[in-house]
Design a protein around this motif. Structure first.
Motif, PDB file in Angstrom:
ATOM      1  N   PHE A   8     -69.221-146.287  39.256  1.00 46.04           N
ATOM      2  CA  PHE A   8     -68.082-146.670  40.099  1.00 46.04           C
ATOM      3  C   PHE A   8     -68.233-148.142  40.471  1.00 46.04           C
ATOM      4  CE2 PHE A   8     -66.197-142.528  41.088  1.00 46.04           C
ATOM      5  CZ  PHE A   8     -67.228-141.650  40.766  1.00 46.04           C
ATOM      6  N   ASP A   9     -67.248-148.944  40.065  1.00 43.24           N
ATOM      7  CA  ASP A   9     -67.311-150.375  40.349  1.00 43.24           C
ATOM      8  C   ASP A   9     -66.376-150.706  41.516  1.00 43.24           C
ATOM      9  OD1 ASP A   9     -67.656-153.066  40.304  1.00 43.24           O
ATOM     10  OD2 ASP A   9     -66.641-153.414  38.395  1.00 43.24           O
ATOM     11  N   GLU A  10     -66.909-150.734  42.708  1.00 45.96           N
ATOM     12  CA  GLU A  10     -66.143-150.991  43.929  1.00 45.96           C
ATOM     13  C   GLU A  10     -64.827-150.201  43.937  1.00 45.96           C
ATOM     14  OE1 GLU A  10     -65.908-154.951  45.241  1.00 45.96           O
ATOM     15  OE2 GLU A  10     -67.786-155.563  44.321  1.00 45.96           O
ATOM     16  N   PRO A  11     -64.926-148.879  43.878  1.00 50.13           N
ATOM     17  CA  PRO A  11     -63.712-148.065  43.681  1.00 50.13           C
ATOM     18  C   PRO A  11     -62.721-148.116  44.830  1.00 50.13           C
ATOM     19  CG  PRO A  11     -65.593-146.686  44.210  1.00 50.13           C
ATOM     20  CD  PRO A  11     -66.139-148.060  43.979  1.00 50.13           C
ATOM     21  N   THR A  12     -63.140-148.570  45.992  1.00 49.77           N
ATOM     22  CA  THR A  12     -62.192-148.575  47.120  1.00 49.77           C
ATOM     23  C   THR A  12     -61.861-149.984  47.588  1.00 49.77           C
ATOM     24  OG1 THR A  12     -64.034-148.330  48.672  1.00 49.77           O
ATOM     25  CG2 THR A  12     -62.940-146.313  47.967  1.00 49.77           C
ATOM     26  N   SER A  13     -62.371-150.999  46.893  1.00 56.71           N
ATOM     27  CA  SER A  13     -62.181-152.372  47.388  1.00 56.71           C
ATOM     28  C   SER A  13     -60.749-152.860  47.294  1.00 56.71           C
ATOM     29  CB  SER A  13     -63.091-153.335  46.630  1.00 56.71           C
ATOM     30  OG  SER A  13     -64.421-153.013  46.871  1.00 56.71           O
TER      31      SER A  13
END
Lengths: 249, 227
Positions: A165-170
Motif C-alpha cells: 500500500f503506497d500512502e493509500p489514504t493520502s
C-alpha cells in the motif's frame, strides 16, 4: 511456517540522477506480518515500496522474494507481480471500465479465470469493501474513498501473497479515510502479509506488527508499535513523531 | 445570360452521386490506412531504438513538409517511372495513387495525434496494469490505447472531414471525383455558375452534419471527463 521470510532486502540503493533516494536499506518481512513504513516526505518510503514490485528498478542491492532475487536477469516479473498486489496513492483505476470490469480484467486475462467465476468473486470482493451498489458504475463518478476501495478489491482479486500500500489514504478527504482504513484492517486480520507506507499514525499504531521509520534513504529505526511510538530511541524518530502527533491533535 | 439550376441539378447530380461514391471509397480506404499506419508510426516513435525513432521522424517530416498533391503526383507518375528505370514495371491507377498518397500523408499527421494522446494518458494507468502482472504490450493495448483513441476521436473526425474535401485535389491526376466531373460538365455545357455552386453546396451538405457530429462527440467526451 509462522516465521517464513517473504522478503529479504539487502543494501538496497536507488538514485534518480544525482539524487540518492535510497542509500542503504536492509529489511526482512515475514509471512503474515503487517509492516507500516513511516517517515518524513522525501525519506524514500514510496520509492522503496515501488522498488519492491519493480515499478522502479533499484540501482543496487538485492531483493529476495521467497529466496529468489527478483533483480536477477530472466526473473519473471509478470508472474511475480501477480502475487504482489499494489494499491496506489492515486487509486489508478482503469478509466472507461466499470467497477466490475476493473476488478475482473486481470483474473480473466492473466489467470484465465472464467468470466462467470470472476464475476462471482468480484461481487464478493465488492461486498467486502462495501460497494456492491456500485458494481456497474464508472470510476470517475465515485468518491476517492470509494475508488480506493475498488482498487483494493482489484488487487485482492488476484489472490496476492503480499499487499503493498503506497500512502493509500493520502489523497483522500479526511472523512473518507476511515472507510479505507477499515477495509485494510480487515485484510490485515485475514492474515495477509502487508507493507503499508502511510501517514496514518493511528493505523500504524493499532494494526501493524512492526513499524519502520525511514529517514534520508535509510531505515532509521524499527520496532513494535509500542517501541516506536512510546519509546523511540533515534532522535530523528522522536522529532518526527512529536511533529506529526501534534498535528493530529 | 440565364441560369438553369433545375437543368444542371437534373443532369449533373446523378454524375456527382457516382463520383461521390468514388470519393467515399478513397476516403474510407485511405483513412483506414492512415489510422493503422498512424498507430504503428506513433508506437514506433516511442520505441527504445534510436534508429527506428530517427527513421520514422524523417518519414513524418518528409510527408508533412511536402504538399499532398505533390506526393500524389509522385506516386502516380514518378514511382512507375522509377520502376521502369530499374527494368521492372508497375501500373498504378489514379485511384490507387490517391489512396496510397492520402493514406501515407494522413498517417503522418495522425501519428502525431495518436502519439500525444498516448503520452497524455495518466502514467498511473500503466503502473496499475504492470502491478497486476500485465506486460508492457498488454498494458499498451488494454489500458493506454483505448482511452487515447477515445480522447482523440474528435480530432480523427475532423481529419476525416478534411480528407473528404481534400480528395478534390485528385482531379489533377484524373481521378473521377466530384471536382473533375463538375469541371467536365461545366466545360461542355457552359453552366459554370450552376455547376460549381452545386458542387460547393454538395460538399457543404456532406461536411456540415459531420462537423456537427464531431462537436456533439467533443461535448460528450468533455462531460465524462469533468464528472
Amino acid at each position: 511456517m509462522e516465521d517464513q521470510v517473504v522478503f529479504r532486502i539487502n543494501r538496497l540503493k536507488k538514485s534518480f540522477g544525482d539524487l540518492k533516494v535510497l542509500q542503504d536499506v536492509n529489511m526482512q518481512i515475514r509471512k503474515g506480518e503487517v509492516v507500516t513504513i513511516i517517515g518524513p516526505s522525501g525519506s524514500g518510503k514510496s520509492t522503496f515500496l515501488r522498488c519492491l514490485n519493480l515499478l522502479e528498478i533499484p540501482s543496487g542491492g538485492e531483493i529476495y522474494y521467497n529466496d529468489k532475487n527478483i533483480l536477477d536477469k530472466g526473473f519473471n516479473r509478470s508472474a511475480y507481480r501477480k502475487k504482489v498486489g499494489m494499491v496506489f496513492q492515486r487509486f489508478n483505476l482503469f478509466v472507461g471500465r466499470s467497477v466490475l470490469d476493473n476488478i475482473m480484467v486481470a483474473p480473466v486475462k492473466l489467470n484465465k479465470v472464467s468470466r462467470a467465476n470472476a464475476l462471482v468473486e468480484a461481487r464478493e470482493l465488492l461486498s467486502k469493501v462495501g460497494l456492491s451498489r456500485f458494481e456497474n458504475t464508472f470510476p470517475d463518478t465515485l468518491s476517492g474513498g470509494q475508488q480506493q476501495r475498488v482498487a483494493i478489491a482489484r488487487a485482492l482479486a488476484m489472490h496476492p501473497d503480499v499487499m503493498l500500500f503506497d500512502e493509500p489514504t493520502s489523497a483522500l478527504d479526511p472523512e473518507l479515510v476511515g472507510d479505507v482504513l477499515r477495509v485494510m484492517k480487515n485484510i490485515a486480520a485475514s492474515g495477509m502479509t502487508m507493507i503499508v507506507v502511510t501517514h496514518e499514525m493511528q493505523f500504524a499504531r493499532e494494526v501493524s506488527d512492526r513499524v519502520i521509520f525511514m529517514a534520508d534513504g535509510y531505515v532509521a529505526e524499527e520496532g513494535t508499535p509500542d517501541e516506536i511510538f512510546s519509546h523511540p530511541k533515534n532522535p530523528r524518530t522522536k522529532e518526527f513523531l512529536s511533529r506529526v502527533l501534534k498535528e493530529e491533535e | 445570360m440565364t441560369v438553369h439550376f433545375g437543368d444542371t441539378f437534373a443532369n449533373l447530380m446523378p454524375k456527382l452521386m457516382n463520383s461521390l461514391l468514388t470519393v467515399l471509397e478513397i476516403t474510407g480506404l485511405a483513412f483506414c490506412i492512415a489510422f493503422f499506419l498512424g498507430f504503428l508510426i506513433a508506437i514506433g516513435r516511442m520505441s527504445k531504438s534510436k534508429i527506428l525513432r530517427g527513421f520514422l521522424l524523417c518519414i513524418v517530416e518528409f510527408f508533412r513538409g511536402t504538399p499532398l498533391l505533390v506526393q500524389c503526383f509522385y506516386i502516380y507518375f514518378v514511382v512507375p517511372a522509377l520502376f521502369k528505370l530499374a527494368g521492372g514495371s508497375v501500373s498504378i491507377t489514379a485511384f490507387t495513387a490517391g489512396v496510397i498518397g492520402f493514406g501515407l500523408n494522413y498517417a503522418c499527421y495522425m501519428s502525431e495525434v495518436i502519439r500525444s494522446a498516448i503520452l497524455s494518458v495518466d502514467s498511473g494507468q500503466r503502473e496499475a496494469g504492470l502491478a497486476l502482472g500485465f506486460s508492457e504490450a498488454q498494458v499498451m493495448l488494454k489500458f493506454i490505447i483505448p482511452p487515447a483513441v477515445k480522447s482523440s476521436l474528435p480530432v480523427f473526425g475532423n481529419y476525416l472531414i478534411t480528407m473528404i474535401k481534400d480528395t478534390s485535389i485528385l482531379a489533377s491526376i484524373s481521378v473521377a471525383e466530384m471536382l473533375l466531373i463538375t469541371k467536365n460538365y461545366a466545360a461542355s455545357t457552359f453552366q459554370t455558375i450552376e455547376s460549381y455552386t452545386l458542387l460547393a453546396l454538395l460538399y457543404l451538405v456532406i461536411s456540415l452534419p459531420l462537423s456537427q457530429l464531431v462537436r456533439v462527440l467533443e461535448r460528450k467526451l468533455n462531460r465524462t471527463k469533468r464528472a
